[in-house]
Scaffold this active site. Structure first.
Site, PDB file in Angstrom:
ATOM      1  N   ASP A 207     -43.806 -32.679  31.261  1.00  0.00           N
ATOM      2  CA  ASP A 207     -43.644 -31.541  30.359  1.00  0.00           C
ATOM      3  C   ASP A 207     -42.569 -31.887  29.328  1.00  0.00           C
ATOM      4  O   ASP A 207     -41.418 -32.144  29.692  1.00  0.00           O
ATOM      5  CB  ASP A 207     -43.244 -30.308  31.179  1.00  0.00           C
TER       6      ASP A 207
ATOM      7  N   THR B 164     -45.383 -28.513  23.899  1.00  0.00           N
ATOM      8  CA  THR B 164     -44.014 -28.947  23.575  1.00  0.00           C
ATOM      9  C   THR B 164     -43.966 -30.424  23.186  1.00  0.00           C
ATOM     10  O   THR B 164     -43.169 -30.812  22.342  1.00  0.00           O
ATOM     11  CB  THR B 164     -43.069 -28.705  24.774  1.00  0.00           C
ATOM     12  N   THR B 165     -44.820 -31.242  23.816  1.00  0.00           N
ATOM     13  CA  THR B 165     -44.819 -32.688  23.511  1.00  0.00           C
ATOM     14  C   THR B 165     -45.373 -32.933  22.111  1.00  0.00           C
ATOM     15  O   THR B 165     -44.778 -33.662  21.314  1.00  0.00           O
ATOM     16  CB  THR B 165     -45.661 -33.454  24.555  1.00  0.00           C
TER      17      THR B 165
ATOM     18  N   ASP C 272     -46.923 -23.058  32.333  1.00  0.00           N
ATOM     19  CA  ASP C 272     -47.511 -23.414  31.032  1.00  0.00           C
ATOM     20  C   ASP C 272     -48.897 -22.797  30.874  1.00  0.00           C
ATOM     21  O   ASP C 272     -49.249 -22.292  29.814  1.00  0.00           O
ATOM     22  CB  ASP C 272     -47.610 -24.945  30.888  1.00  0.00           C
TER      23      ASP C 272
END
Length: 569
Positions: free
Chosen positions: A73, A106-107, A410
């Protein structure tokens, strides 16, 4: 000319030296600070790059005390990195913002921001002014968001409930629970639909915090289960109590149910020794009367955040009620909210008497104790005021359970966004490839220098499909070329507009229609991540000067240091 260059150089070095003497710090400006910032941002991006996509790899993070976290994550990885460079911190905060606002993606947001910066630096080296680049990026972002909303979003009404399950599956595909995504996706959607809240103005909200996630060692991941109610990681306070109560009336208390003791500093002067026993009896009777008042109000389940002593437990056992002590405050608030109970801090009323009103009780269909592995949990089943949901995760060890919890969080966030906005977009690099073709075409219609910045923005979009392909050990150049050709056809030939849903199939190493394949993401996630990435890139691009202050050195030593040195301490 040679002489003039050296004079200019001397002049600039004199300025920086004089600056240093004035401000007690170092100053870096111009191209040097910009290249430092871009390098820091690209380094941060390279850390998380290999964890993108359904075949991305995990990172093992070990902190200074030896605690291990295994995750892929992006936000968690960056949070655990102790980043010192100020520009790199902007990207760490960017991932954190994406995590708070959307919960997923997020990545990719960090990778896009770093790629935009890398391409912007190249433009600036080619003598394009930073202001022009910033203006071009803003224009491109605005057009990209408009294009996504008009062309790439699909309403969930068209696709039905399956679309929401597919969004949860897509979110889990890159995580540890990816192989079991069919099982967990249904569970996540069920949990989010169970906590639906309708506000007085008609707005519908799905709070992720209302879903309680518990972790229990042992068993397979598929032994995890969904509970319609609130699961409390506590047990009844006495083994003699009932283990199940139907038609539960719940009292939520925030005070001690222990033998009453005199406060500090209070003295009782006794002249007759016989009165001593009466004082002791009164001390125990105070708590007994409180318990009787609570039970008289109709309560058959009593939860308190503080203690209950053995003598007081006897009264609950005799009444056939369940009592639970040391309940965590956040659990207590959640139970009070879902059952309709009032969290009671004291029994004192306005007249100075002690009373407990039946209106303060919460209601649930049942409260019962259940065994999960070696632990027991108390389940508040089907609370009456607001629906509640719990997911109990099972796994081999702590690392696995922690990563499962992050994956579930998530997915819950992704499903929440879809349920609230009712729009999805195809995944697997389809949106980015379509944006790249559209913005390249759009750039050719701009007759100012911004054209170059918009064209670079379009190229930067391809970093996501390229990274996805590289992580899957596929030929990125070949796959992205195929993808671009298909999206170009979809854009130019209106009869083939259905090709705009085509994205990558990383398991087969080909391209496919991701709308039919069910690879879907929340529309809001893509739009917000593009906006956040552009804003972060612009924030760093605007910097052309960095002044770092030196810590002030103390003159002389303190009395303590002097005494220590002289040995007189």
């Amino acid at each position: 000319p040679c002489c003039s260059i050296s004079k200019n150089h001397l002049h600039s070095s004199w300025r920086s030296n004089s600056m240093a003497t004035v401000i007690n710090g170092t100053r870096v400006s111009g191209d040097e600070v910009r290249s430092q910032n871009v390098m820091a941002a690209v380094s941060i991006s390279n850390v998380v790059k290999s964890s993108l996509g359904p075949v991305g790899l995990d990172k093992m993070m070990v902190d200074d005390v030896g605690d291990v976290t295994i995750t892929n994550d992006g936000a968690t990885i960056l949070k655990l990195l102790e980043v010192e460079h100020p520009a790199a911190k902007v990207l760490v905060e960017l991932a954190d913002l994406q995590d708070q606002e959307i919960g997923d993606g997020t990545t990719s947001v960090v990778i896009i921001a770093a790629e935009l910066l890398r391409r912007a630096e190249q433009l600036i080296r080619d003598k394009i002014h930073p202001t022009t680049v910033i203006s071009g990026y803003r224009h491109a972002c605005k057009e990209a968001v408009k294009f996504m909303k008009d062309e790439m979003t699909i309403g969930t009404e068209e696709l039905g409930k399956d679309a929401i399950v597919n969004v949860a599956k897509t979110s889990m595909s890159s995580k540890l629970i990816g192989p079991e995504s069919d099982y967990f996706a249904q569970m996540v959607v069920e949990a989010m639909l169970a906590v639906k809240r309708t506000k007085s103005n008609g707005d519908v909200k799905y709070p992720v915090s209302a879903v309680n996630v518990l972790k229990a060692h042992g068993g397979r991941a598929k032994d995890s289960r969904f509970i319609s109610g609130y699961a409390l990681p506590q047990t009844v306070s006495s083994q003699m109590m009932a283990k199940r109560i139907d038609g539960a009336k719940i009292a939520c208390l925030d005070f001690n149910l222990m033998k009453s003791k005199m406060k500090m500093g209070v003295q009782v002067l006794i002249s007759d020794p016989e009165q001593l026993e009466a004082v002791r009896k009164r001390e125990s009777d105070i708590t007994k009367e409180r318990i009787e008042k609570i039970l008289a109000a109709g309560a058959n389940v009593v939860l308190t955040t503080q203690g209950i002593d053995d003598m007081c437990l006897k009264y609950f056992v005799e009444a056939g009620a369940i009592a639970v002590r040391r309940v965590a405050k956040h659990d207590m608030r959640a139970i009070a909210r879902s059952t309709g109970a009032t969290l009671c801090m004291t029994l004192a009323d306005m007249e100075g008497e002690e009373t407990y009103s039946p209106a303060m009780l919460g209601h649930a269909e049942a409260v019962y104790q259940d065994r999960i592995c070696d632990d027991e949990v108390l389940i508040v089943h089907k609370p009456k005021a607001k629906s509640s949901a719990s997911i109990i995760l099972r796994g081999a060890n702590d690392f696995m359970l922690d990563e499962m919890e992050r994956s579930i969080h998530d997915s819950l966030c992704a499903v929440k966004r879809v349920l609230e906005s009712n729009t999805v977009v195809p995944g697997g690099g389809a949106v980015e490839a379509a944006l790249s073709i559209y913005l390249e075409d759009f750039a050719t219609h701009i007759d100012t220098r911004e054209q170059l910045a918009i064209a670079e923005f379009a190229q930067a979009m391809l970093v996501i499909p390229k990274t996805l392909a590289v992580n899957a050990a596929l030929d990125a150049t070949d796959l992205v070329a195929k993808l671009r050709a298909i999206h170009n056809t979809a854009m130019k030939d209106k009869t083939k507009s259905g090709l705009k849903w085509v994205g990558l199939d990383l398991h087969a190493g080909t391209v496919r229609d991701n709308r039919l394949a069910g690879v879907l993401e929340p529309g809001l996630s893509k739009i917000k991540s593009l906006k956040f990435a552009t804003e972060a890139a612009i924030t760093i691009l605007r910097i052309d000067d960095m002044i770092k202050m030196q810590p002030i050195e103390k003159e002389g030593e303190s009395a303590y240091e002097k005494a220590q040195r002289e040995g007189t301490l």
